[in-house]
Design a protein around this motif. Structure first.
Motif, PDB file in Angstrom:
ATOM      1  N   VAL A 297       0.839  -1.205   0.000  1.00 45.08           N
ATOM      2  CA  VAL A 297       0.000   0.000   0.000  1.00 45.08           C
ATOM      3  C   VAL A 297       0.870   1.249   0.000  1.00 45.08           C
ATOM      4  N   ALA A 298       1.969   1.222   0.757  1.00 48.40           N
ATOM      5  CA  ALA A 298       2.872   2.374   0.798  1.00 48.40           C
ATOM      6  C   ALA A 298       3.485   2.650  -0.574  1.00 48.40           C
ATOM      7  N   VAL A 299       3.866   1.590  -1.281  1.00 45.75           N
ATOM      8  CA  VAL A 299       4.429   1.767  -2.630  1.00 45.75           C
ATOM      9  C   VAL A 299       3.384   2.373  -3.561  1.00 45.75           C
TER      10      VAL A 299
ATOM     11  N   ALA B 179      10.828  20.348  -0.692  1.00 40.83           N
ATOM     12  CA  ALA B 179      11.439  19.681   0.467  1.00 40.83           C
ATOM     13  C   ALA B 179      10.371  19.003   1.315  1.00 40.83           C
ATOM     14  N   TYR B 180       9.242  19.665   1.477  1.00 41.31           N
ATOM     15  CA  TYR B 180       8.118  19.070   2.213  1.00 41.31           C
ATOM     16  C   TYR B 180       7.658  17.788   1.517  1.00 41.31           C
ATOM     17  N   GLY B 181       7.544  17.837   0.187  1.00 38.28           N
ATOM     18  CA  GLY B 181       7.144  16.653  -0.570  1.00 38.28           C
ATOM     19  C   GLY B 181       8.142  15.517  -0.418  1.00 38.28           C
ATOM     20  N   ALA B 182       9.437  15.850  -0.409  1.00 38.52           N
ATOM     21  CA  ALA B 182      10.468  14.824  -0.210  1.00 38.52           C
ATOM     22  C   ALA B 182      10.328  14.178   1.166  1.00 38.52           C
ATOM     23  N   ALA B 183       9.984  14.980   2.174  1.00 38.25           N
ATOM     24  CA  ALA B 183       9.781  14.433   3.519  1.00 38.25           C
ATOM     25  C   ALA B 183       8.610  13.463   3.540  1.00 38.25           C
ATOM     26  N   THR B 184       7.563  13.746   2.768  1.00 38.71           N
ATOM     27  CA  THR B 184       6.412  12.836   2.734  1.00 38.71           C
ATOM     28  C   THR B 184       6.780  11.496   2.095  1.00 38.71           C
TER      29      THR B 184
ATOM     30  N   VAL C 205       9.772  10.060   2.192  1.00 34.57           N
ATOM     31  CA  VAL C 205      10.563   9.334   3.198  1.00 34.57           C
ATOM     32  C   VAL C 205       9.652   8.768   4.280  1.00 34.57           C
ATOM     33  N   GLY C 206       8.770   9.604   4.804  1.00 36.51           N
ATOM     34  CA  GLY C 206       7.875   9.158   5.864  1.00 36.51           C
ATOM     35  C   GLY C 206       6.962   8.039   5.422  1.00 36.51           C
ATOM     36  N   ASN C 207       6.450   8.135   4.203  1.00 39.01           N
ATOM     37  CA  ASN C 207       5.560   7.095   3.671  1.00 39.01           C
ATOM     38  C   ASN C 207       6.281   5.753   3.579  1.00 39.01           C
ATOM     39  N   THR C 208       7.544   5.778   3.169  1.00 42.17           N
ATOM     40  CA  THR C 208       8.323   4.542   3.056  1.00 42.17           C
ATOM     41  C   THR C 208       8.550   3.907   4.427  1.00 42.17           C
ATOM     42  N   VAL C 209       8.900   4.727   5.407  1.00 45.71           N
ATOM     43  CA  VAL C 209       9.143   4.208   6.757  1.00 45.71           C
ATOM     44  C   VAL C 209       7.868   3.634   7.361  1.00 45.71           C
ATOM     45  N   VAL C 210       6.769   4.385   7.262  1.00 45.62           N
ATOM     46  CA  VAL C 210       5.493   3.919   7.823  1.00 45.62           C
ATOM     47  C   VAL C 210       5.038   2.637   7.132  1.00 45.62           C
ATOM     48  N   GLY C 211       5.260   2.548   5.824  1.00 44.26           N
ATOM     49  CA  GLY C 211       4.874   1.345   5.089  1.00 44.26           C
ATOM     50  C   GLY C 211       5.573   0.103   5.601  1.00 44.26           C
ATOM     51  N   ARG C 212       6.811   0.239   6.036  1.00 43.55           N
ATOM     52  CA  ARG C 212       7.560  -0.919   6.553  1.00 43.55           C
ATOM     53  C   ARG C 212       7.118  -1.302   7.961  1.00 43.55           C
TER      54      ARG C 212
ATOM     55  N   GLY D 194       2.592  13.325   8.744  1.00 39.77           N
ATOM     56  CA  GLY D 194       1.224  13.724   8.461  1.00 39.77           C
ATOM     57  C   GLY D 194       0.505  12.775   7.522  1.00 39.77           C
ATOM     58  N   VAL D 195       0.443  13.148   6.262  1.00 39.41           N
ATOM     59  CA  VAL D 195      -0.236  12.309   5.269  1.00 39.41           C
ATOM     60  C   VAL D 195       0.457  10.960   5.110  1.00 39.41           C
ATOM     61  N   THR D 196       1.687  10.871   5.590  1.00 36.28           N
ATOM     62  CA  THR D 196       2.453   9.625   5.502  1.00 36.28           C
ATOM     63  C   THR D 196       1.893   8.518   6.388  1.00 36.28           C
ATOM     64  N   MET D 197       0.937   8.837   7.247  1.00 37.73           N
ATOM     65  CA  MET D 197       0.281   7.805   8.064  1.00 37.73           C
ATOM     66  C   MET D 197      -0.662   6.926   7.236  1.00 37.73           C
ATOM     67  N   ASN D 198      -0.853   7.272   5.962  1.00 36.97           N
ATOM     68  CA  ASN D 198      -1.812   6.552   5.119  1.00 36.97           C
ATOM     69  C   ASN D 198      -1.642   5.032   5.114  1.00 36.97           C
ATOM     70  N   PRO D 199      -0.421   4.470   4.948  1.00 34.44           N
ATOM     71  CA  PRO D 199      -0.304   3.001   4.960  1.00 34.44           C
ATOM     72  C   PRO D 199      -0.800   2.368   6.254  1.00 34.44           C
ATOM     73  N   ALA D 200      -0.511   3.003   7.398  1.00 30.68           N
ATOM     74  CA  ALA D 200      -1.003   2.484   8.672  1.00 30.68           C
ATOM     75  C   ALA D 200      -2.514   2.628   8.772  1.00 30.68           C
ATOM     76  N   LEU D 201      -3.047   3.743   8.263  1.00 32.85           N
ATOM     77  CA  LEU D 201      -4.502   3.943   8.268  1.00 32.85           C
ATOM     78  C   LEU D 201      -5.197   2.879   7.428  1.00 32.85           C
ATOM     79  N   VAL D 202      -4.652   2.622   6.238  1.00 30.67           N
ATOM     80  CA  VAL D 202      -5.240   1.618   5.340  1.00 30.67           C
ATOM     81  C   VAL D 202      -5.180   0.233   5.976  1.00 30.67           C
ATOM     82  N   THR D 203      -4.029  -0.109   6.550  1.00 27.98           N
ATOM     83  CA  THR D 203      -3.873  -1.417   7.190  1.00 27.98           C
ATOM     84  C   THR D 203      -4.887  -1.590   8.312  1.00 27.98           C
ATOM     85  N   ARG D 204      -5.056  -0.572   9.127  1.00 31.32           N
ATOM     86  CA  ARG D 204      -6.008  -0.644  10.250  1.00 31.32           C
ATOM     87  C   ARG D 204      -7.442  -0.793   9.749  1.00 31.32           C
ATOM     88  N   VAL D 205      -7.803  -0.047   8.714  1.00 34.32           N
ATOM     89  CA  VAL D 205      -9.157  -0.135   8.161  1.00 34.32           C
ATOM     90  C   VAL D 205      -9.414  -1.514   7.569  1.00 34.32           C
TER      91      VAL D 205
END
Length: 407
Positions: free
Chosen positions: A129-131, A245-250, A252-259, A304-315
């Protein structure tokens, strides 16, 4: 990771780029369509409202189709909407085009996330989902600035034609790269089975968490430009670099949260929301200072929005991984964006540009509140498991002692 997951990310990238394109080309579109800036702003609201309200109904209409076929049909609807936008002779036509593309986008997200989950092993679904959702992050990082540059140099209609070409490319990649049998690990069961998941009260609370998580983030993101220029004091030419730079942070965060999402979805959300609350509060207090403002803005991008993979997994664990649940989840996420933008604007008029940051902090706090039942339940289950293991050890001890004495 199956190649198809990366193909799905390309499709999501095309959809998100179309969603954001209006924000970067407001003056040009206002002039070209003989409309005001606020009227062009309503096109963003119309797109979001169409996503939230129309996407689930379109998904229901596609339930009996194979998911690959559904994706191709959605590409077709989205393509029609983008062509209509590129050719729009007036504001009303553009409004229709935005509604059409918004509905198709939401259904596409739901079907794509469902498919990404079904064609991967259960233990790596969060990463899959993160990918796929990296298409969303890259839409913020690359799609918005690239479409803005195209629109500024070649005209706003050229930006929509570029998105149309990207949509065709993504559709062709889907035809070639997504398995025709969908690799489904569970049967659909029709509309009744899809709707059955919504009888679970826990699912509604889980969906509400997503609204607060995304609402908190977009309360800040929607107004970063004026906050950074009028309060922090950055030049208008510097802000696009900060947004990249903000987009680059998202990303990175999305990749970490996905793992982490597959094994620790709830703890990740608790930590992410707590950090976002801290970053939003700090940004509201220190927005006038350049260095802290940039650090805190990047922090919001990371959690922030990078919590999406965890949100999807929980749902998916609370409901299921089928298209309708995922599409409704996307609608709740979009609802968070609508709340953030609709409340933030009036609050600025009354309290100033820091108001959206405080609103974001409040939404993050509410999000933490919705996680409390899950946290308490996990603690209860852990205590029960410990008590059971202790009782088993106590029962087993005399038998072990007797066996030792017999020897």
């Amino acid at each position: 990771m199956p190649r198809a997951v990366y193909v799905l990310a390309l499709g999501i990238f095309a959809m998100v780029t179309s969603e954001f394109v209006v924000a970067g080309l407001m003056p040009q579109m206002a002039e070209g369509l003989d409309a005001t800036i606020p009227e062009i702003g309503y096109l963003i609201t119309a797109f979001a409202a169409a996503m939230a309200l129309g996407g689930p109904f379109l998904t229901v209409a596609l339930l009996k189709m194979r998911q690959k076929s559904a994706l191709i049909l959605l590409f077709g609807i989205f393509l029609v909407g983008n062509v209509l936008a590129a050719l729009a002779p007036d504001y009303r036509t553009m409004l229709v085009a935005r509604v059409l593309t918004g509905i198709a986008s939401q259904a596409f997200f739901g079907v794509s996330i469902s498919l990404a989950s079904r064609i991967t092993r259960p233990e790596v679904r969060g990463r899959a989902v993160a990918v796929a959702l990296n298409g969303l992050m890259l839409g913020t990082l690359l799609g918005l600035p690239l479409s803005t540059v195209i629109g500024e140099h070649l005209g706003w209609r050229a930006a929509f034609w570029a998105i149309t070409a990207l949509t065709v490319l993504a559709a062709l990649a889907t035809l070639a790269g997504v398995p025709g049998a969908d690799g489904e690990s569970e049967e659909s069961g029709g509309l009744r089975a899809e709707l059955g998941a919504f009888r679970n009260p826990r699912l509604w609370l889980t969906l509400t968490t997503s609204t607060f998580v995304i609402g908190a983030t977009f309360s800040a993101f929607s107004y970063l430009n004026p906050i950074l220029t009028e309060i922090t004091g950055f030049s208008t030419g510097t802000v696009p670099l900060l947004l990249i730079a903000y987009g680059a942070a998202t990303v990175v965060g999305n990749t970490v949260v996905g793992r982490l999402a597959d094994r620790r979805a709830v703890p990740v959300l608790v930590v992410g929301l707590a950090l976002n609350l801290a970053f939003l509060t700090g940004f509201a207090l220190l927005a006038q200072l350049a260095a802290p403002a940039v650090v805190l803005m990047m922090g919001i991008g990371l959690v922030g929005v990078t919590m999406n993979p965890a949100l999807v997994t929980r749902v998916q664990r609370t409901g299921n991984a089928r298209p309708l649940v995922n599409t409704v989840h996307s609608s709740f996420i979009t609802l968070g964006i609508i709340i953030a933008t609709s409340v933030g604007g009036p609050a600025i008029d009354v309290f100033g540009l820091r108001a959206p940051l405080w609103i974001g902090a409040g939404l993050a706090l509410l999000g933490l509140g919705t996680l409390l039942p899950d946290v308490l339940r996990r603690r209860t289950e852990a205590r029960t498991a410990t008590a059971t293991a202790t009782a088993a050890a106590v029962v087993a001890a005399p038998a072990a002692e007797a066996a030792t004495a017999a020897r």
